[in-house]
Structure formats: structure tokens, C-alpha cells
Motif scaffolding. Structure first.
Motif, PDB file in Angstrom:
ATOM      1  N   ILE A 247      10.092  43.434  51.531  1.00  0.00           N
ATOM      2  CA  ILE A 247       9.108  42.602  51.992  1.00  0.00           C
ATOM      3  C   ILE A 247       9.398  41.371  53.232  1.00  0.00           C
ATOM      4  CG2 ILE A 247       8.047  42.265  49.517  1.00  0.00           C
ATOM      5  CD1 ILE A 247       9.545  39.699  49.111  1.00  0.00           C
ATOM      6  N   ARG A 248      10.673  41.612  53.686  1.00  0.00           N
ATOM      7  CA  ARG A 248      11.005  40.377  54.470  1.00  0.00           C
ATOM      8  C   ARG A 248      12.383  41.092  55.308  1.00  0.00           C
ATOM      9  NH1 ARG A 248      14.078  36.178  56.325  1.00  0.00           N
ATOM     10  NH2 ARG A 248      15.218  36.088  54.499  1.00  0.00           N
ATOM     11  N   ILE A 249      12.386  41.054  56.355  1.00  0.00           N
ATOM     12  CA  ILE A 249      13.720  41.428  56.999  1.00  0.00           C
ATOM     13  C   ILE A 249      14.023  40.022  58.001  1.00  0.00           C
ATOM     14  CG2 ILE A 249      14.895  42.913  58.866  1.00  0.00           C
ATOM     15  CD1 ILE A 249      12.745  45.008  57.922  1.00  0.00           C
ATOM     16  N   ASP A 250      15.289  39.629  57.970  1.00  0.00           N
ATOM     17  CA  ASP A 250      15.649  38.549  58.688  1.00  0.00           C
ATOM     18  C   ASP A 250      15.990  39.072  60.031  1.00  0.00           C
ATOM     19  OD1 ASP A 250      17.060  36.213  59.834  1.00  0.00           O
ATOM     20  OD2 ASP A 250      17.674  35.709  57.916  1.00  0.00           O
ATOM     21  N   PRO A 251      15.414  38.245  60.829  1.00  0.00           N
ATOM     22  CA  PRO A 251      15.572  38.690  62.433  1.00  0.00           C
ATOM     23  C   PRO A 251      16.910  38.357  62.771  1.00  0.00           C
ATOM     24  CG  PRO A 251      14.250  36.699  62.321  1.00  0.00           C
ATOM     25  CD  PRO A 251      14.344  37.063  60.888  1.00  0.00           C
ATOM     26  N   ALA A 252      17.874  37.468  62.452  1.00  0.00           N
ATOM     27  CA  ALA A 252      19.060  37.111  62.805  1.00  0.00           C
ATOM     28  C   ALA A 252      20.092  37.906  62.142  1.00  0.00           C
ATOM     29  CB  ALA A 252      19.326  35.654  62.768  1.00  0.00           C
ATOM     30  N   VAL A 253      21.255  38.109  62.904  1.00  0.00           N
ATOM     31  CA  VAL A 253      22.381  38.721  62.184  1.00  0.00           C
ATOM     32  C   VAL A 253      23.474  37.318  61.889  1.00  0.00           C
ATOM     33  CG1 VAL A 253      24.285  40.347  62.678  1.00  0.00           C
ATOM     34  CG2 VAL A 253      21.865  40.937  63.702  1.00  0.00           C
ATOM     35  N   LEU A 254      24.008  37.737  60.683  1.00  0.00           N
ATOM     36  CA  LEU A 254      24.952  36.487  60.145  1.00  0.00           C
ATOM     37  C   LEU A 254      26.124  37.392  59.688  1.00  0.00           C
ATOM     38  CD1 LEU A 254      25.756  33.682  59.584  1.00  0.00           C
ATOM     39  CD2 LEU A 254      24.582  33.772  57.549  1.00  0.00           C
ATOM     40  N   ASN A 255      27.282  37.072  60.126  1.00  0.00           N
ATOM     41  CA  ASN A 255      28.372  37.521  59.843  1.00  0.00           C
ATOM     42  C   ASN A 255      28.413  39.210  59.827  1.00  0.00           C
ATOM     43  OD1 ASN A 255      29.665  34.997  59.292  1.00  0.00           O
ATOM     44  ND2 ASN A 255      29.086  34.952  57.356  1.00  0.00           N
ATOM     45  N   GLY A 256      27.736  39.855  60.768  1.00  0.00           N
ATOM     46  CA  GLY A 256      27.583  41.215  60.838  1.00  0.00           C
ATOM     47  C   GLY A 256      26.664  42.012  59.775  1.00  0.00           C
ATOM     48  N   THR A 257      25.789  40.938  59.319  1.00  0.00           N
ATOM     49  CA  THR A 257      24.829  41.617  58.228  1.00  0.00           C
ATOM     50  C   THR A 257      23.538  40.922  58.384  1.00  0.00           C
ATOM     51  OG1 THR A 257      25.234  40.002  56.658  1.00  0.00           O
ATOM     52  CG2 THR A 257      26.500  42.124  56.462  1.00  0.00           C
ATOM     53  N   VAL A 258      22.274  41.769  57.746  1.00  0.00           N
ATOM     54  CA  VAL A 258      21.111  41.286  58.009  1.00  0.00           C
ATOM     55  C   VAL A 258      20.540  41.165  56.763  1.00  0.00           C
ATOM     56  CG1 VAL A 258      18.794  42.081  58.888  1.00  0.00           C
ATOM     57  CG2 VAL A 258      20.739  42.568  60.262  1.00  0.00           C
ATOM     58  N   ALA A 259      19.704  39.963  56.494  1.00  0.00           N
ATOM     59  CA  ALA A 259      19.368  39.628  55.315  1.00  0.00           C
ATOM     60  C   ALA A 259      17.917  40.396  54.913  1.00  0.00           C
ATOM     61  CB  ALA A 259      19.291  38.022  54.880  1.00  0.00           C
ATOM     62  N   VAL A 260      17.820  41.240  53.722  1.00  0.00           N
ATOM     63  CA  VAL A 260      16.520  41.685  53.429  1.00  0.00           C
ATOM     64  C   VAL A 260      16.164  41.530  52.215  1.00  0.00           C
ATOM     65  CG1 VAL A 260      15.567  44.206  53.187  1.00  0.00           C
ATOM     66  CG2 VAL A 260      17.206  43.776  55.089  1.00  0.00           C
ATOM     67  N   ASP A 261      14.853  41.141  52.118  1.00  0.00           N
ATOM     68  CA  ASP A 261      14.249  40.569  50.788  1.00  0.00           C
ATOM     69  C   ASP A 261      13.550  41.789  50.130  1.00  0.00           C
ATOM     70  OD1 ASP A 261      15.374  38.134  51.239  1.00  0.00           O
ATOM     71  OD2 ASP A 261      13.403  36.969  51.719  1.00  0.00           O
ATOM     72  N   VAL A 262      13.426  41.841  48.755  1.00  0.00           N
ATOM     73  CA  VAL A 262      13.072  43.052  48.346  1.00  0.00           C
ATOM     74  C   VAL A 262      12.243  42.362  46.940  1.00  0.00           C
ATOM     75  CG1 VAL A 262      13.436  45.277  47.043  1.00  0.00           C
ATOM     76  CG2 VAL A 262      14.922  44.725  48.912  1.00  0.00           C
ATOM     77  N   SER A 263      10.827  42.861  46.797  1.00  0.00           N
ATOM     78  CA  SER A 263      10.296  42.495  45.683  1.00  0.00           C
ATOM     79  C   SER A 263      10.386  43.480  44.493  1.00  0.00           C
ATOM     80  CB  SER A 263       8.670  42.293  46.152  1.00  0.00           C
ATOM     81  OG  SER A 263       8.281  43.778  46.457  1.00  0.00           O
ATOM     82  N   LEU A 264      10.481  43.072  43.492  1.00  0.00           N
ATOM     83  CA  LEU A 264      10.819  44.058  42.238  1.00  0.00           C
ATOM     84  C   LEU A 264       9.263  44.374  41.723  1.00  0.00           C
ATOM     85  CD1 LEU A 264      14.099  42.020  40.954  1.00  0.00           C
ATOM     86  CD2 LEU A 264      13.625  43.830  42.764  1.00  0.00           C
ATOM     87  N   ASP A 265       9.238  45.541  41.466  1.00  0.00           N
ATOM     88  CA  ASP A 265       7.867  45.923  40.904  1.00  0.00           C
ATOM     89  C   ASP A 265       8.128  46.776  39.705  1.00  0.00           C
ATOM     90  OD1 ASP A 265       6.819  45.136  43.333  1.00  0.00           O
ATOM     91  OD2 ASP A 265       6.948  46.994  44.237  1.00  0.00           O
ATOM     92  N   GLY A 266       9.264  47.148  39.192  1.00  0.00           N
ATOM     93  CA  GLY A 266       9.416  47.730  38.064  1.00  0.00           C
ATOM     94  C   GLY A 266       9.811  46.900  36.811  1.00  0.00           C
ATOM     95  N   GLU A 267       9.992  47.501  35.638  1.00  0.00           N
ATOM     96  CA  GLU A 267      10.382  46.544  34.532  1.00  0.00           C
ATOM     97  C   GLU A 267      11.970  46.331  34.524  1.00  0.00           C
ATOM     98  OE1 GLU A 267      10.276  47.385  29.350  1.00  0.00           O
ATOM     99  OE2 GLU A 267       9.722  48.715  30.900  1.00  0.00           O
ATOM    100  N   MET A 268      12.274  45.096  34.108  1.00  0.00           N
ATOM    101  CA  MET A 268      13.379  44.316  34.360  1.00  0.00           C
ATOM    102  C   MET A 268      14.254  44.850  33.320  1.00  0.00           C
ATOM    103  SD  MET A 268      13.296  42.403  36.977  1.00  0.00           S
ATOM    104  CE  MET A 268      12.255  41.976  38.004  1.00  0.00           C
ATOM    105  N   PRO A 269      15.379  45.305  33.379  1.00  0.00           N
ATOM    106  CA  PRO A 269      16.321  45.815  32.226  1.00  0.00           C
ATOM    107  C   PRO A 269      16.858  44.460  31.639  1.00  0.00           C
ATOM    108  CG  PRO A 269      16.801  46.773  34.522  1.00  0.00           C
ATOM    109  CD  PRO A 269      15.978  45.776  34.568  1.00  0.00           C
ATOM    110  N   LYS A 270      17.643  44.732  30.467  1.00  0.00           N
ATOM    111  CA  LYS A 270      17.982  43.453  29.784  1.00  0.00           C
ATOM    112  C   LYS A 270      19.116  42.801  30.350  1.00  0.00           C
ATOM    113  CE  LYS A 270      16.806  45.081  25.062  1.00  0.00           C
ATOM    114  NZ  LYS A 270      17.189  45.429  23.633  1.00  0.00           N
TER     115      LYS A 270
END
Length: 280
Positions: A247-270
Motif C-alpha cells: 500500500i505504500r513505498i517510501d521514496p527515500a532510502v535509509l541505511n541501504g533499505t526502503v520501507a514498504v507498508d503492507v495491508s493484511l487481508d487474510g485471517e490472523m494466526p494466533k
């Protein structure tokens, strides 16, 4: 030897990243005024409601200013009432003057018919009656202005509304000395110590709803170029797989990585909870 037929289709390319689960609904509570921490009543991990008091702060200067604002509001109310009564008294005087001027005019007109009064005296009486009638109309309009909402534009009403707004602000600031959760959820952080001096804007607490959650993944900058909004993601919680979408990709790079946000659609495990380490 294996023999097969070439087919056209999608070739799946997997990009991996690690991260944590974080709540979507988070409320950061900050200090509104300079204050001191008196008591901490609830600690991280506790379940709170909207009205739960997390901590109590103190500010003698704020309490004094709130008291001053209350008296200023009462003084403004009294001044406005006095102005209103004065306006009614002025209107009553204008009505009396109008009745008197009309009576004088009628008497002058009778004396004129009997030849006992000159035309000039009658003209003066008529002008005086018209003058007081105009003043009466002005005073009636002014009183209607006081009694209507439009009267808020007047100086007295404006001072009263200003004093009320100041008192409401001070009262809200005094109420903020009791740090409330503001929403139902789990208390995540309380970075306070008893006796600590706080400046306006200082973090007081963090409250989050345990669900819904989203995943915050860290993907290597060399692979992040292949990620697009809407792509499917499998989130491994070590206790099950949850389906999700980017759902979102950070446009900036921090410490060699890019932050990516993911929405969770499935059932949550215990065992799924905020800050749980996951793989995507």
C-alpha cells in the motif's frame, strides 16, 4: 531428458524483506502546557478505554491563569449586562421624550388655531417631535442589535465572546493535566517519570488499537525497484502466513533499505500482536 512446450505467461519474481507488525490506528498524546509529572497510574501493556487516566500532571501557573480567565469572563458578562440595561434605559427615555414632544406639538397646533401661538413656534415643536422620533427609532434598532445574534459584532459582545473563548481554552488545558487515553486500545508507551518537568509538545503516551495491523518491511534498495503498489505479499509470522498487498513505498532510502507498508487481508494466526517480527 525432459521435453516440454514453451508457453507465454507471467514469470514470478520474489523480493524478500524483514520487518514488524504495527497498528494502523495509533494515538500519540503530547503535553499542551509546561507541567510536572505527579503520578503515573497505568503502565504499558494495559488495556485502556477512551476515558482512562494514564497519568496526572500539575501546573500551578496554568490553574491560576484559568482562575483569572474565569473572573475576566464574569466581568465581561457583567459589563455586557450593564450595557444592555443602559441601552434599555436610553430607549425608555427616548420614548418618554417622544411622547412629550408629540404632546407639545398637539398643544401648539391647538393654540395656533386659536391665534395664541405663532407659526414659527409650531414649526419648532414639529421639528423637535421629528427629532425625538428619529432618536427613538435609532435606540430601538440598537436594542434589537443587542438582543439578536448580530449583536455579537458589537464591542461589548465581542469582548464577552473573547473572554468566553479564553476561559474555554484554559479549562481544556487544565483538563489535559489528567492525561487520558482518548481511545480504546492497548497502552504502548509511557515515557514519563514522576517529578519530570515537561515542555509543550513532549510525548506523554502512545495508545494503539490491537487491530487492524499492517506490516512495515525493510527491503534492500537494489530490489526495491521491482516493487509496485498493489502487488501481493505473503507475510510469514512464524506461526502462519498472512496474505497482503503493498500500500505504500517510501521514496527515500535509509541505511541501504526502503520501507514498504503492507495491508493484511487474510485471517490472523494466533499470537499476532504489534511489534511482532515478520518476513515478507
Amino acid at each position: 531428458l525432459l521435453i516440454d512446450t514453451v508457453k507465454r505467461g507471467a514469470m514470478v519474481f520474489q523480493v524478500r524483506g524483514t520487518g514488524i507488525l504495527v497498528p494502523k490506528d495509533v494515538r500519540m498524546i503530547t503535553a499542551q502546557v509546561p507541567s510536572k509529572v505527579e503520578r503515573i497510574l497505568i503502565f504499558p501493556g494495559a488495556t485502556v478505554t477512551e476515558g482512562s487516566i494514564i497519568a496526572e500532571l500539575s501546573s500551578p501557573e496554568l490553574e491560576q491563569s484559568a482562575e483569572d480567565a474565569l473572573w475576566q469572563m464574569r466581568r465581561a458578562e457583567a459589563d455586557y449586562e450593564v450595557d444592555y440595561l443602559n441601552q434599555k434605559a436610553t430607549l425608555n427615555a427616548a420614548r418618554a421624550n417622544t411622547q412629550e414632544a408629540k404632546a407639545v406639538l398637539r398643544a401648539a397646533e391647538r393654540l395656533q388655531k386659536e391665534g395664541l401661538l405663532s407659526d414659527l413656534d409650531v414649526l419648532r415643536a414639529r421639528v423637535k417631535a421629528e427629532e425625538v422620533e428619529g432618536r427613538l427609532a435609532s435606540e430601538e434598532a440598537r436594542l434589537r442589535l443587542y438582543e439578536s445574534r448580530a449583536g455579537q459584532l458589537g464591542p461589548g459582545r465581542a469582548r464577552l465572546e473573547q473572554a468566553k473563548a479564553l476561559y474555554r481554552l484554559k479549562r481544556e488545558q487544565v483538563a489535559s493535566l489528567k492525561v487520558r487515553a482518548g481511545m480504546a486500545g492497548i497502552l504502548q508507551q509511557v515515557p514519563l517519570q514522576v517529578g519530570q518537568q515537561l515542555a509543550p509538545g513532549a510525548n506523554l503516551a502512545k495508545v494503539a488499537k490491537p487491530s487492524p495491523l499492517k506490516a512495515e518491511l525493510k527491503v534492500s534498495e537494489t530490489q526495491a525497484k521491482d516493487i509496485l503498489i498493489g502487488q501481493y505479499v505473503d507475510i510469514d509470522t512464524r506461526n502462519g502466513i498472512i496474505k497482503g498487498k503493498v500500500i505504500r513505498i517510501d521514496p527515500a532510502v535509509l541505511n541501504g533499505t526502503v520501507a514498504v507498508d503492507v495491508s493484511l487481508d487474510g485471517e490472523m494466526p494466533k499470537g499476532v500482536r504489534p511489534d511482532l517480527s515478520v518476513d515478507g
